[in-house]
Design a protein around this motif. Structure first.
Motif, PDB file in Angstrom:
ATOM      1  N   LYS A  70       0.843  -1.201   0.000  1.00  0.00           N
ATOM      2  CA  LYS A  70       0.000   0.000   0.000  1.00  0.00           C
ATOM      3  C   LYS A  70       0.875   1.247   0.000  1.00  0.00           C
ATOM      4  O   LYS A  70       0.592   2.212  -0.719  1.00  0.00           O
ATOM      5  N   GLN A  71       1.944   1.226   0.776  1.00  0.00           N
ATOM      6  CA  GLN A  71       2.847   2.384   0.826  1.00  0.00           C
ATOM      7  C   GLN A  71       3.513   2.604  -0.531  1.00  0.00           C
ATOM      8  O   GLN A  71       3.635   3.738  -0.991  1.00  0.00           O
ATOM      9  N   LYS A  72       3.925   1.513  -1.187  1.00  0.00           N
ATOM     10  CA  LYS A  72       4.530   1.637  -2.520  1.00  0.00           C
ATOM     11  C   LYS A  72       3.542   2.255  -3.505  1.00  0.00           C
ATOM     12  O   LYS A  72       3.908   3.107  -4.319  1.00  0.00           O
ATOM     13  N   LEU A  73       2.288   1.827  -3.418  1.00  0.00           N
ATOM     14  CA  LEU A  73       1.259   2.378  -4.307  1.00  0.00           C
ATOM     15  C   LEU A  73       1.037   3.857  -4.024  1.00  0.00           C
ATOM     16  O   LEU A  73       0.908   4.659  -4.951  1.00  0.00           O
ATOM     17  N   LYS A  74       1.012   4.232  -2.744  1.00  0.00           N
ATOM     18  CA  LYS A  74       0.849   5.638  -2.386  1.00  0.00           C
ATOM     19  C   LYS A  74       2.019   6.481  -2.876  1.00  0.00           C
ATOM     20  O   LYS A  74       1.866   7.667  -3.135  1.00  0.00           O
ATOM     21  N   ASN A  75       3.193   5.851  -2.988  1.00  0.00           N
ATOM     22  CA  ASN A  75       4.383   6.551  -3.464  1.00  0.00           C
ATOM     23  C   ASN A  75       4.476   6.570  -4.983  1.00  0.00           C
ATOM     24  O   ASN A  75       5.479   7.038  -5.527  1.00  0.00           O
ATOM     25  N   ARG A 125     -12.384   5.578  -6.380  1.00  0.00           N
ATOM     26  CA  ARG A 125     -11.117   6.160  -6.832  1.00  0.00           C
ATOM     27  C   ARG A 125     -10.131   6.430  -5.697  1.00  0.00           C
ATOM     28  O   ARG A 125      -9.365   7.383  -5.733  1.00  0.00           O
ATOM     29  N   GLU A 126     -10.170   5.566  -4.676  1.00  0.00           N
ATOM     30  CA  GLU A 126      -9.205   5.622  -3.580  1.00  0.00           C
ATOM     31  C   GLU A 126      -8.694   4.216  -3.307  1.00  0.00           C
ATOM     32  O   GLU A 126      -9.371   3.242  -3.623  1.00  0.00           O
ATOM     33  N   LEU A 127      -7.511   4.138  -2.709  1.00  0.00           N
ATOM     34  CA  LEU A 127      -6.931   2.855  -2.339  1.00  0.00           C
ATOM     35  C   LEU A 127      -7.382   2.497  -0.932  1.00  0.00           C
ATOM     36  O   LEU A 127      -7.252   3.300  -0.007  1.00  0.00           O
ATOM     37  N   HIS A 128      -7.946   1.300  -0.773  1.00  0.00           N
ATOM     38  CA  HIS A 128      -8.443   0.846   0.523  1.00  0.00           C
ATOM     39  C   HIS A 128      -7.734  -0.436   0.947  1.00  0.00           C
ATOM     40  O   HIS A 128      -7.428  -1.281   0.125  1.00  0.00           O
ATOM     41  N   GLY A 129      -7.554  -0.579   2.239  1.00  0.00           N
ATOM     42  CA  GLY A 129      -6.961  -1.789   2.775  1.00  0.00           C
ATOM     43  C   GLY A 129      -5.863  -1.459   3.760  1.00  0.00           C
ATOM     44  O   GLY A 129      -5.541  -0.295   3.948  1.00  0.00           O
ATOM     45  N   PRO A 130      -5.315  -2.476   4.370  1.00  0.00           N
ATOM     46  CA  PRO A 130      -5.599  -3.900   4.222  1.00  0.00           C
ATOM     47  C   PRO A 130      -6.998  -4.279   4.737  1.00  0.00           C
ATOM     48  O   PRO A 130      -7.434  -3.778   5.767  1.00  0.00           O
ATOM     49  N   LYS A 140      -9.211  -7.781   5.566  1.00  0.00           N
ATOM     50  CA  LYS A 140      -9.040  -9.229   5.793  1.00  0.00           C
ATOM     51  C   LYS A 140     -10.239 -10.006   5.266  1.00  0.00           C
ATOM     52  O   LYS A 140     -11.385  -9.610   5.459  1.00  0.00           O
ATOM     53  N   SER A 141      -9.952 -11.106   4.576  1.00  0.00           N
ATOM     54  CA  SER A 141     -10.980 -12.091   4.209  1.00  0.00           C
ATOM     55  C   SER A 141     -10.417 -13.467   4.521  1.00  0.00           C
ATOM     56  O   SER A 141      -9.264 -13.587   4.937  1.00  0.00           O
ATOM     57  N   GLN A 142     -11.202 -14.493   4.263  1.00  0.00           N
ATOM     58  CA  GLN A 142     -10.701 -15.845   4.514  1.00  0.00           C
ATOM     59  C   GLN A 142      -9.564 -16.230   3.569  1.00  0.00           C
ATOM     60  O   GLN A 142      -8.863 -17.200   3.792  1.00  0.00           O
ATOM     61  N   PHE A 143      -9.348 -15.442   2.508  1.00  0.00           N
ATOM     62  CA  PHE A 143      -8.287 -15.734   1.541  1.00  0.00           C
ATOM     63  C   PHE A 143      -6.980 -15.020   1.850  1.00  0.00           C
ATOM     64  O   PHE A 143      -5.949 -15.370   1.296  1.00  0.00           O
ATOM     65  N   GLY A 144      -7.035 -13.996   2.705  1.00  0.00           N
ATOM     66  CA  GLY A 144      -5.834 -13.243   3.038  1.00  0.00           C
ATOM     67  C   GLY A 144      -6.153 -11.768   3.199  1.00  0.00           C
ATOM     68  O   GLY A 144      -7.230 -11.399   3.654  1.00  0.00           O
ATOM     69  N   TRP A 145      -5.213 -10.922   2.795  1.00  0.00           N
ATOM     70  CA  TRP A 145      -5.319  -9.472   2.956  1.00  0.00           C
ATOM     71  C   TRP A 145      -5.414  -8.818   1.584  1.00  0.00           C
ATOM     72  O   TRP A 145      -4.640  -9.131   0.684  1.00  0.00           O
ATOM     73  N   HIS A 146      -6.350  -7.888   1.461  1.00  0.00           N
ATOM     74  CA  HIS A 146      -6.646  -7.261   0.186  1.00  0.00           C
ATOM     75  C   HIS A 146      -6.354  -5.764   0.211  1.00  0.00           C
ATOM     76  O   HIS A 146      -6.609  -5.095   1.204  1.00  0.00           O
ATOM     77  N   LEU A 147      -5.887  -5.267  -0.927  1.00  0.00           N
ATOM     78  CA  LEU A 147      -5.907  -3.844  -1.234  1.00  0.00           C
ATOM     79  C   LEU A 147      -6.910  -3.685  -2.362  1.00  0.00           C
ATOM     80  O   LEU A 147      -6.895  -4.464  -3.324  1.00  0.00           O
ATOM     81  N   LEU A 148      -7.777  -2.701  -2.255  1.00  0.00           N
ATOM     82  CA  LEU A 148      -8.851  -2.506  -3.231  1.00  0.00           C
ATOM     83  C   LEU A 148      -8.806  -1.127  -3.825  1.00  0.00           C
ATOM     84  O   LEU A 148      -8.534  -0.154  -3.119  1.00  0.00           O
ATOM     85  N   GLU A 149      -9.114  -1.055  -5.101  1.00  0.00           N
ATOM     86  CA  GLU A 149      -9.384   0.231  -5.731  1.00  0.00           C
ATOM     87  C   GLU A 149     -10.726   0.104  -6.439  1.00  0.00           C
ATOM     88  O   GLU A 149     -10.877  -0.720  -7.339  1.00  0.00           O
TER      89      GLU A 149
END
Length: 94
Positions: A21-26, A71-76, A78-87
């Motif tokens: 997420k930090q890399k994406l913000k950068n 149009r924003e980055l959301h996350g982390p 949690k779901s049963q599959f792992g950790w998600h970042l969403l746009e």
């Protein structure tokens, strides 16, 4: 019927999710990160899930897609599959 255009990144580790997420913000390209790190098959397509309908995704992700800002980055998230970042690119209501 509500639907949305979404892309996401799925990883197993919360710390990795936070780092990405930090890399994406950068300014790192979302598709590049998804292709390198996402464990979801959508990773090969740069994380693109395309058009999804309400109720089609797992609970926490579905709730996020249809309630959080577009149009924003959301996350982390949690779901049963792992950790998600969403746009959420945009939502439609038919």
């Amino acid at each position: 019927m509500k639907s949305a255009i979404v892309r996401h990144i799925l990883v197993k580790d919360k710390d990795l999710c936070i780092q990405l997420k930090q890399k994406l913000k950068n300014g790192t390209d979302f598709a590049k990160i998804a292709k390198q790190h996402s464990t979801c098959p959508s990773g090969k397509k740069g994380g693109e899930l395309g058009e999804v309908k309400k109720g089609q995704l797992v609970g926490p992700i579905d709730k996020a897609v249809f309630s959080l800002a577009e149009r924003e980055l959301h996350g982390p998230i949690k779901s049963q599959f792992g950790w998600h970042l969403l746009e959420i690119k945009f939502r439609m209501d038919f």
